[in-house]
Design a protein around this motif. Structure first.
Motif, PDB file in Angstrom:
ATOM      1  N   ARG A   6      59.115  73.650  36.587  1.00 28.77           N
ATOM      2  CA  ARG A   6      58.664  72.515  35.647  1.00 28.77           C
ATOM      3  C   ARG A   6      57.907  73.270  34.492  1.00 28.77           C
ATOM      4  N   GLU A   7      57.218  74.345  34.768  1.00 24.08           N
ATOM      5  CA  GLU A   7      56.461  74.994  33.746  1.00 24.08           C
ATOM      6  C   GLU A   7      57.504  75.778  32.970  1.00 24.08           C
ATOM      7  N   ARG A   8      58.534  76.487  33.471  1.00 24.90           N
ATOM      8  CA  ARG A   8      59.547  77.094  32.443  1.00 24.90           C
ATOM      9  C   ARG A   8      60.636  77.124  33.473  1.00 24.90           C
ATOM     10  N   ASP A   9      61.791  76.349  33.282  1.00 22.59           N
ATOM     11  CA  ASP A   9      63.181  76.390  33.879  1.00 22.59           C
ATOM     12  C   ASP A   9      63.995  77.475  33.663  1.00 22.59           C
ATOM     13  N   GLY A  10      64.869  77.796  34.574  1.00 21.14           N
ATOM     14  CA  GLY A  10      65.480  79.212  34.227  1.00 21.14           C
ATOM     15  C   GLY A  10      65.162  80.409  34.513  1.00 21.14           C
ATOM     16  N   ARG A  11      64.131  80.554  35.414  1.00 18.74           N
ATOM     17  CA  ARG A  11      63.309  81.759  35.958  1.00 18.74           C
ATOM     18  C   ARG A  11      64.174  82.345  36.749  1.00 18.74           C
ATOM     19  N   ARG A  12      64.235  83.790  36.501  1.00 17.56           N
ATOM     20  CA  ARG A  12      64.875  84.768  37.396  1.00 17.56           C
ATOM     21  C   ARG A  12      64.172  85.082  38.794  1.00 17.56           C
ATOM     22  N   MET A  13      64.750  85.299  39.856  1.00 14.40           N
ATOM     23  CA  MET A  13      64.180  85.262  41.164  1.00 14.40           C
ATOM     24  C   MET A  13      63.024  86.143  41.326  1.00 14.40           C
TER      25      MET A  13
ATOM     26  N   THR B 130      64.632  83.713  48.838  1.00 17.76           N
ATOM     27  CA  THR B 130      66.024  83.690  48.828  1.00 17.76           C
ATOM     28  C   THR B 130      66.553  82.639  49.760  1.00 17.76           C
ATOM     29  N   ARG B 131      65.991  82.600  51.046  1.00 15.30           N
ATOM     30  CA  ARG B 131      66.331  81.621  52.021  1.00 15.30           C
ATOM     31  C   ARG B 131      65.863  80.199  51.633  1.00 15.30           C
ATOM     32  N   LEU B 132      64.662  80.058  50.954  1.00 14.58           N
ATOM     33  CA  LEU B 132      63.922  78.652  50.558  1.00 14.58           C
ATOM     34  C   LEU B 132      64.963  78.199  49.324  1.00 14.58           C
ATOM     35  N   VAL B 133      65.337  79.025  48.383  1.00 18.99           N
ATOM     36  CA  VAL B 133      66.178  78.519  47.643  1.00 18.99           C
ATOM     37  C   VAL B 133      67.632  78.312  48.056  1.00 18.99           C
ATOM     38  N   ASP B 134      68.120  78.941  49.030  1.00 19.82           N
ATOM     39  CA  ASP B 134      69.430  78.423  49.534  1.00 19.82           C
ATOM     40  C   ASP B 134      69.464  77.050  50.266  1.00 19.82           C
ATOM     41  N   THR B 135      68.050  76.660  50.787  1.00 18.78           N
ATOM     42  CA  THR B 135      67.753  75.368  51.587  1.00 18.78           C
ATOM     43  C   THR B 135      67.761  74.437  50.261  1.00 18.78           C
ATOM     44  N   MET B 136      67.121  74.659  49.154  1.00 18.54           N
ATOM     45  CA  MET B 136      66.862  73.935  48.007  1.00 18.54           C
ATOM     46  C   MET B 136      68.286  73.598  47.350  1.00 18.54           C
ATOM     47  N   GLU B 137      69.044  74.638  47.349  1.00 15.07           N
ATOM     48  CA  GLU B 137      70.199  74.463  46.730  1.00 15.07           C
ATOM     49  C   GLU B 137      71.380  73.520  47.684  1.00 15.07           C
TER      50      GLU B 137
ATOM     51  N   GLN C 144      67.635  76.949  38.006  1.00 13.96           N
ATOM     52  CA  GLN C 144      67.470  75.815  37.352  1.00 13.96           C
ATOM     53  C   GLN C 144      67.297  74.746  38.233  1.00 13.96           C
ATOM     54  N   VAL C 145      66.426  73.865  37.712  1.00 12.59           N
ATOM     55  CA  VAL C 145      66.105  72.530  38.282  1.00 12.59           C
ATOM     56  C   VAL C 145      67.251  71.623  38.174  1.00 12.59           C
ATOM     57  N   THR C 146      67.781  70.769  38.971  1.00 14.48           N
ATOM     58  CA  THR C 146      68.641  69.830  39.000  1.00 14.48           C
ATOM     59  C   THR C 146      68.039  68.318  38.717  1.00 14.48           C
ATOM     60  N   PRO C 147      68.847  67.455  38.382  1.00 14.84           N
ATOM     61  CA  PRO C 147      67.950  66.178  38.172  1.00 14.84           C
ATOM     62  C   PRO C 147      67.365  65.764  39.432  1.00 14.84           C
ATOM     63  N   ALA C 148      68.004  65.974  40.533  1.00 14.44           N
ATOM     64  CA  ALA C 148      67.471  65.618  41.821  1.00 14.44           C
ATOM     65  C   ALA C 148      66.273  66.109  42.019  1.00 14.44           C
ATOM     66  N   GLY C 149      66.377  67.541  41.651  1.00 18.50           N
ATOM     67  CA  GLY C 149      64.841  68.363  41.761  1.00 18.50           C
ATOM     68  C   GLY C 149      63.572  67.649  40.641  1.00 18.50           C
ATOM     69  N   ARG C 150      64.098  67.324  39.506  1.00 15.85           N
ATOM     70  CA  ARG C 150      63.159  66.902  38.637  1.00 15.85           C
ATOM     71  C   ARG C 150      62.672  65.532  39.041  1.00 15.85           C
TER      72      ARG C 150
END
Length: 145
Positions: free
Chosen positions: A44-51, A66-73, A93-99
């Protein structure tokens, strides 16, 4: 060391755990965890961050992240993309559902901050935050030991 309730690491851990546990229980029905919130708040602070940047910002170890992002994806909250400036690098990047989930959690996070800082003047709250940031960076000195 003296009394346990005068020992800084104990006091920090106790306060942090109390906030984290209650917050985690409150966001669980929304399908989120405290760690997911950290990632969403960072995006939310800055979209498009590297891992690597996300790991440093959220204080979540890269392998755990990495595992957390897999779940979030899988939940459709974030998407991995190739970086515009470096095709080898992956950005998140955050998706509309993530927003939408972020917008539901923001008022909860704001309420937790208000409750935690009740009785602190704005100046005291800023001094506390600055002191905690300084304390965190002081711990870098142990990395070389």
């Amino acid at each position: 060391m003296g009394r346990l309730d005068s020992y800084l690491p104990y006091l920090l851990n106790r306060a942090g755990n109390r906030i984290a546990t209650a917050f985690g229980e409150e966001v669980r029905p929304l399908g989120a965890t405290l760690q997911m919130w950290r990632v969403l708040a960072a995006l939310r602070e800055r979209d498009g961050r590297r891992m690597g940047d996300l790991s440093a910002t959220t204080s979540i170890e890269v392998s755990t992240l990495t595992r957390l992002v897999d779940t979030m994806e899988t939940k459709g909250l974030v998407a991995r993309r190739r970086a515009a400036d470096d095709a080898r690098a992956i950005v998140l990047q955050v998706t509309p559902a993530g927003r939408r989930l972020t917008q539901r959690i923001v008022p909860i996070a704001e309420r937790y901050e208000q409750v935690a800082l009740a009785g602190f003047s704005p100046a005291e709250a800023e001094r506390l935050k600055a002191a905690l940031r300084r304390l965190y960076s002081n711990m870098d000195k142990l990395q070389g030991d």
